[in-house]
Each structure stands twice: as C-alpha cells, then as structure tokens.
Design an enzyme around this catalytic site. Structure first.
Site, PDB file in Angstrom:
ATOM      1  N   CYS A  98     -10.241-116.431 -31.956  1.00  0.00           N
ATOM      2  CA  CYS A  98      -9.159-117.442 -32.370  1.00  0.00           C
ATOM      3  C   CYS A  98      -9.142-117.473 -33.799  1.00  0.00           C
ATOM      4  O   CYS A  98      -8.927-118.806 -34.136  1.00  0.00           O
ATOM      5  CB  CYS A  98      -9.240-118.657 -31.411  1.00  0.00           C
ATOM      6  SG  CYS A  98      -8.852-118.322 -29.857  1.00  0.00           S
ATOM      7  N   GLN A 131     -17.756-127.007 -33.935  1.00  0.00           N
ATOM      8  CA  GLN A 131     -19.081-126.169 -33.792  1.00  0.00           C
ATOM      9  C   GLN A 131     -20.179-126.935 -34.527  1.00  0.00           C
ATOM     10  O   GLN A 131     -21.168-126.319 -34.714  1.00  0.00           O
ATOM     11  CB  GLN A 131     -18.805-124.850 -34.556  1.00  0.00           C
ATOM     12  CG  GLN A 131     -17.740-123.920 -33.802  1.00  0.00           C
ATOM     13  CD  GLN A 131     -18.152-123.399 -32.611  1.00  0.00           C
ATOM     14  OE1 GLN A 131     -19.456-123.313 -32.089  1.00  0.00           O
ATOM     15  NE2 GLN A 131     -17.043-122.772 -31.752  1.00  0.00           N
ATOM     16  N   HIS A 186     -10.242-121.837 -37.191  1.00  0.00           N
ATOM     17  CA  HIS A 186      -9.857-121.471 -35.977  1.00  0.00           C
ATOM     18  C   HIS A 186      -8.422-121.802 -35.841  1.00  0.00           C
ATOM     19  O   HIS A 186      -7.830-122.611 -36.651  1.00  0.00           O
ATOM     20  CB  HIS A 186     -10.659-122.674 -34.865  1.00  0.00           C
ATOM     21  CG  HIS A 186     -10.448-122.038 -33.444  1.00  0.00           C
ATOM     22  ND1 HIS A 186      -9.174-122.559 -32.631  1.00  0.00           N
ATOM     23  CD2 HIS A 186     -11.357-121.716 -32.596  1.00  0.00           C
ATOM     24  CE1 HIS A 186      -9.315-122.295 -31.466  1.00  0.00           C
ATOM     25  NE2 HIS A 186     -10.796-121.464 -31.387  1.00  0.00           N
ATOM     26  N   ASP A 214     -13.005-130.486 -38.875  1.00  0.00           N
ATOM     27  CA  ASP A 214     -13.162-129.896 -37.495  1.00  0.00           C
ATOM     28  C   ASP A 214     -14.619-129.707 -37.054  1.00  0.00           C
ATOM     29  O   ASP A 214     -15.148-128.730 -37.516  1.00  0.00           O
ATOM     30  CB  ASP A 214     -12.116-128.812 -37.160  1.00  0.00           C
ATOM     31  CG  ASP A 214     -12.371-127.864 -36.020  1.00  0.00           C
ATOM     32  OD1 ASP A 214     -13.148-128.454 -34.989  1.00  0.00           O
ATOM     33  OD2 ASP A 214     -11.674-126.884 -35.907  1.00  0.00           O
ATOM     34  N   LYS A 226     -17.968-127.469 -25.533  1.00  0.00           N
ATOM     35  CA  LYS A 226     -18.942-126.970 -26.082  1.00  0.00           C
ATOM     36  C   LYS A 226     -20.275-127.833 -26.283  1.00  0.00           C
ATOM     37  O   LYS A 226     -21.352-127.113 -26.852  1.00  0.00           O
ATOM     38  CB  LYS A 226     -18.361-126.445 -27.501  1.00  0.00           C
ATOM     39  CG  LYS A 226     -17.186-125.576 -27.499  1.00  0.00           C
ATOM     40  CD  LYS A 226     -16.759-125.202 -29.038  1.00  0.00           C
ATOM     41  CE  LYS A 226     -15.310-124.822 -29.076  1.00  0.00           C
ATOM     42  NZ  LYS A 226     -15.154-123.366 -28.458  1.00  0.00           N
TER      43      LYS A 226
HETATM   44  C1  LIG Z   1     -13.961-124.471 -34.774  1.00  0.00           C
HETATM   45  C2  LIG Z   1     -13.195-124.775 -33.561  1.00  0.00           C
HETATM   46  N1  LIG Z   1     -12.206-125.547 -33.628  1.00  0.00           N
HETATM   47  C3  LIG Z   1     -11.308-125.722 -32.737  1.00  0.00           C
HETATM   48  C4  LIG Z   1     -11.704-125.285 -31.429  1.00  0.00           C
HETATM   49  C5  LIG Z   1     -10.646-125.259 -30.122  1.00  0.00           C
HETATM   50  O1  LIG Z   1     -11.418-125.814 -29.145  1.00  0.00           O
HETATM   51  P1  LIG Z   1     -10.578-126.133 -27.589  1.00  0.00           P
HETATM   52  O2  LIG Z   1     -10.165-125.035 -27.271  1.00  0.00           O
HETATM   53  O3  LIG Z   1     -11.468-127.064 -26.933  1.00  0.00           O
HETATM   54  O4  LIG Z   1      -9.728-127.134 -28.146  1.00  0.00           O
HETATM   55  C6  LIG Z   1     -12.797-124.101 -31.150  1.00  0.00           C
HETATM   56  C7  LIG Z   1     -12.875-123.532 -29.976  1.00  0.00           C
HETATM   57  O5  LIG Z   1     -13.500-122.434 -30.124  1.00  0.00           O
HETATM   58  C8  LIG Z   1     -13.583-124.176 -32.504  1.00  0.00           C
HETATM   59  O6  LIG Z   1     -14.662-123.191 -32.302  1.00  0.00           O
END
Ligand SMILES: Cc1ncc(COP(=O)(O)O)c(C=O)c1O
Length: 426
Positions: A384, A221, A141, A218, A244
């Site tokens: 993203c 998900q 992301h 990270d 999420k």
């Molecule tokens: C894998 C992953 N990392 C990071 C994020 C970023 O999350 P946030 O926008 O809540 O900071 C997302 C959000 O879609 C994501 O899917």
C-alpha cells in the site's frame, strides 16, 4: 543454527523474555502446512493478539454489552464506563493532555480521511482551498496519499511532496521550497511501513510552524513499537490503528489538539454526535463525540484498552529496545544472503523493525509463496505504498516485520528459508 548465530543471540542485549511473552499469544503456537511451526513476520500488516485482549473482548460481550451513552440501565452504564475507560487508557498511553482529545474511529485510514475532510469544510484559518498547498511525502501509505489527493481535487488546492534519497530517507534538502507560506497542512508518517525509516519529526514540525501550517503525523507504525508522546511530537493531529498494536480490528485513533477539535466542523453526521436537532438544523456535542457519529466500535475500543494495558505492562521502552536489537541482528544476517538487496536504511539507526528486500530476479510473490510453504509468513507486494516501489524501480518487495514476540531464531529461520528459496529457483 550455526555456532556463530548462537553466539550472536547470546550477545543481543535488550531482548525481551519472548518465551514468556509468546505464552500470551495462542496463535503463535499453531502450526501450518502439515505441522510446520508458524514463523509470523507480517507484523507491519497486523499484529497478533494476546489472551488478555481476547478475554477483555469476550468478557465485554458476555457480561456488559449494551449501547453506550444512551441507556439508564446497568448494562448501558457498564458498557459506557468500559468504552470511556478505554479512551482514558489511550490518552494516558500517548500522553494526551486531555481524554477529550482522543477520537475513536474504525482505523488509521478513517482518521486520516476525517482530518482531510474537516480541513476541506473548515472556516479560515484552517480551510484548504484553491491557492493553498498540502504537503505529504513519497514514502506514505496510500491511506495518507489518497485522502489528500481527493481533497486537492475537490478544493483546487495543490498537492506537493518530499522525495526520497537513495538510502531510503526523506529528502528534506528543499524543505523551505516545499513547505511555504501557502502550505495549510503537512501530513507524514513517523515510521515507514516499507522502508522502516524513522522520520525527523522535529525538523518538519519546526518548518511547518514557521509558516503556520498544521501537522498531521501518521503513527500507525510507531504506536505499536515505541513510546509515543503527542505532546513532545508537537504535531496538531496524530493517527494510529488498533490492530497493529495487539488490539482488535475495527478501531483506530485520531488525537487532535483540543482547540482544533472544538473549532473544526464534523465530517460524519448521525446519532451520538449531536446536542440538539430540529428539522432545520442541528448543534453538535463537544469533542470527541462530535466526531463519533452512530454506535461506536465499543467492543473494539475495550479490546484496544486491554492492548494498551498489555503493552504498558511490558513497557514501550523495552519493546523498542527489543525490536532495535532484533532489527540490527536481522540486518546483519540478511546481509549474508547472496543477491539480497535491502530497500531502506542499511543500519539500525533511526530505523524500525520492518525490512523490505528483493532477492535477485526472483519475484517477491514467488519468494513469499516458497517461504509460506516453510511456515514463514511475510508480506509481498507494494505494501500500500506503490510510489516507494516506483521510486526504487522495482515492482514489489518481500517484507519481514518484527514485533515484541519475534525472536532471533525466527530471523535465522527467515535466512534459512531464503537460502532454500534461492536453491529452489537457482
Ligand atoms: C503507515 C501506515 N499508515 C496507515 C495504515 C492504514 O492502517 P489501516 O488499514 O488500519 O487503516 C497503515 C497500514 O498498513 C500503515 O502502515
């Protein structure tokens, strides 16, 4: 629904009682576009919230709100107990060895920026500077790409990454060349928000440990969808985001190993994170408060605590089993749609409940819009993670993503909706 699909529903072992679960989510009962039932398949972007979370946030504001850690009056004490109680709940949810390893941030993006900046300001042996290397992957992301690009640009460190295989997995064939003695940090996602791929954490952690690099996972998900045990992951930092996983927006988590959080410098300065301040210098509170400058997201943390209670009450192993069954069913049903190409693993193995696809030459934005007119909410775009689209030579995808309240009937609605889209543009 055809007889075949009805029979398939009956044989889907592991599904949760979605009829009961959906009663907890008020928004799932609304209609859109003149009375069409809402089919919400945009859970990878953000999940819906159960009544239990909404009530916890409301009750906090109605009965307990004050600023935390500062006051001596009853409301300040209650607010502090609720905020710190949420930390206990999150620590238990991820099996953290200590509650002091859980830092509240505003989202996963902030957690990742926090780690990147800590490493830029750190002393050796953690310091990222010229001559050292940062390793990420092509499926990240943007939140796990841009902070590392910024760090590399500011320090002169080199940014490297793992590429992707044609079937949507990490290409680890050159792992020993990519993670080297110069690598200071390896940061990667546990589950892809586009491809659905579940990555082989063990293998990457083993190589990172061989060269003494720190590992950041990270889990944005993953935390909503499967049991998450930071001890068995063996990473140094794990990040995720509350919205999420049935929690409110505005709350994220950074888990870090205690000794690292104690050794690394703060990123943001302000109230709450200090021990003493003079006009010349300051000393800092111990972790986690050292990393929580200013008034924290109190109500949001309380809501996340309630979300964790809710998910724990259902059981994360059961949430995982539900989504695995549903994903297998969705992969099977989507394979029947002519001209549909799935971008990511085609089988349910090591795969989360997010499915991205293209539909012939029809632009994903058109697919999304015509589905929306039928009440079906999906995501379209690069999600993203633009490098993933570049890798597979496509401008964008349509993404359907499921959660604990998603049903086989919603999968059927998606498939019927896609047939309608094909007819519409055919
Ligand atoms: C894998 C992953 N990392 C990071 C994020 C970023 O999350 P946030 O926008 O809540 O900071 C997302 C959000 O879609 C994501 O899917």
């Amino acid at each position: 629904m055809t007889d075949t699909t009805r029979a398939a529903h009956g044989s889907l072992a592991g599904l949760l009682d979605t009829e009961a679960i959906r009663k907890d989510f008020p928004i799932l009962h609304r209609t859109v576009h003149g009375g069409k039932p809402l089919v919400y398949l945009d859970n990878a972007a953000s999940s819906q919230k159960p009544r239990q979370v909404l009530d916890a946030v409301n009750d906090y504001y109605e009965q307990h709100h004050a600023n935390v850690h500062r006051g001596v009056h009853v409301l300040a004490e209650e607010a502090t107990a609720l905020y710190e109680g949420a930390r206990d709940k999150v620590a238990a949810f991820i099996n953290a060895p200590s509650r002091n390893e859980v830092v509240f941030t505003k989202n996963a993006s902030e957690s990742l920026n926090l780690v990147a900046n800590m490493l830029g300001w750190a002393e050796d042996p953690y310091r990222v500077d010229a001559g050292t290397e940062i390793v990420i992957t092509e499926m990240e992301h943007h939140s796990n790409i841009v902070p590392w690009q910024l760090l590399a640009q500011r320090t002169g460190a080199t940014l490297k990454w793992f590429g992707l295989t044609d079937d949507g997995r990490l290409d680890l064939s050159r792992i020993d060349e990519i993670i080297t003695e110069r690598t200071k940090v390896v940061s990667f996602m546990l589950v892809s928000n586009v491809l659905g791929t579940v990555n082989p954490v063990d293998r990457i952690v083993r190589r990172a440990q061989e060269v003494g690099a720190l590992v950041v996972v990270d889990a944005s998900q993953a935390a909503p969808h499967m049991p998450l045990d930071v001890q068995s992951l063996q990473a140094d930092f794990v990040v995720f985001t509350g919205h999420k996983m049935c929690g409110p927006t505005g709350i994220g988590v950074l888990w870090g190993r205690h000794e690292l959080l104690e050794d690394l410098p703060p990123f943001l300065g302000g109230g709450e994170m200090i021990e003493t301040v003079t006009m010349h210098s300051s000393t800092y509170a111990p972790a986690p408060h050292k990393f929580e400058a200013g008034t924290p997201p109190i109500a949001q943390a309380v809501g996340l605590g309630a979300a964790v209670d809710y998910l724990t009450g259902i059981g994360m192993d059961r949430v995982l089993a539900h989504e695995e069954a549903l994903t297998r069913y969705a992969l099977e049903r989507l394979s029947e749609v002519p001209d549909l190409r799935i971008i990511g693993p085609l089988t349910g193995e090591d795969r989360g409940a997010t499915i991205s696809f293209t539909l012939g030459d029809i632009h994903p934005h058109d697919v999304g819009q015509v589905l929306d007119e039928q009440g079906i909410a999906v995501r379209v775009g690069h999600h993203c993670a633009r490098p993933v689209c570049l890798r597979y030579g496509i401008p964008a995808t349509t993404r359907a993503s499921f959660y604990l309240y998603s049903t086989p009937a919603e999968v059927d609605a998606l498939v019927a909706g896609l047939d309608y889209v094909r007819g519409f543009f055919g």
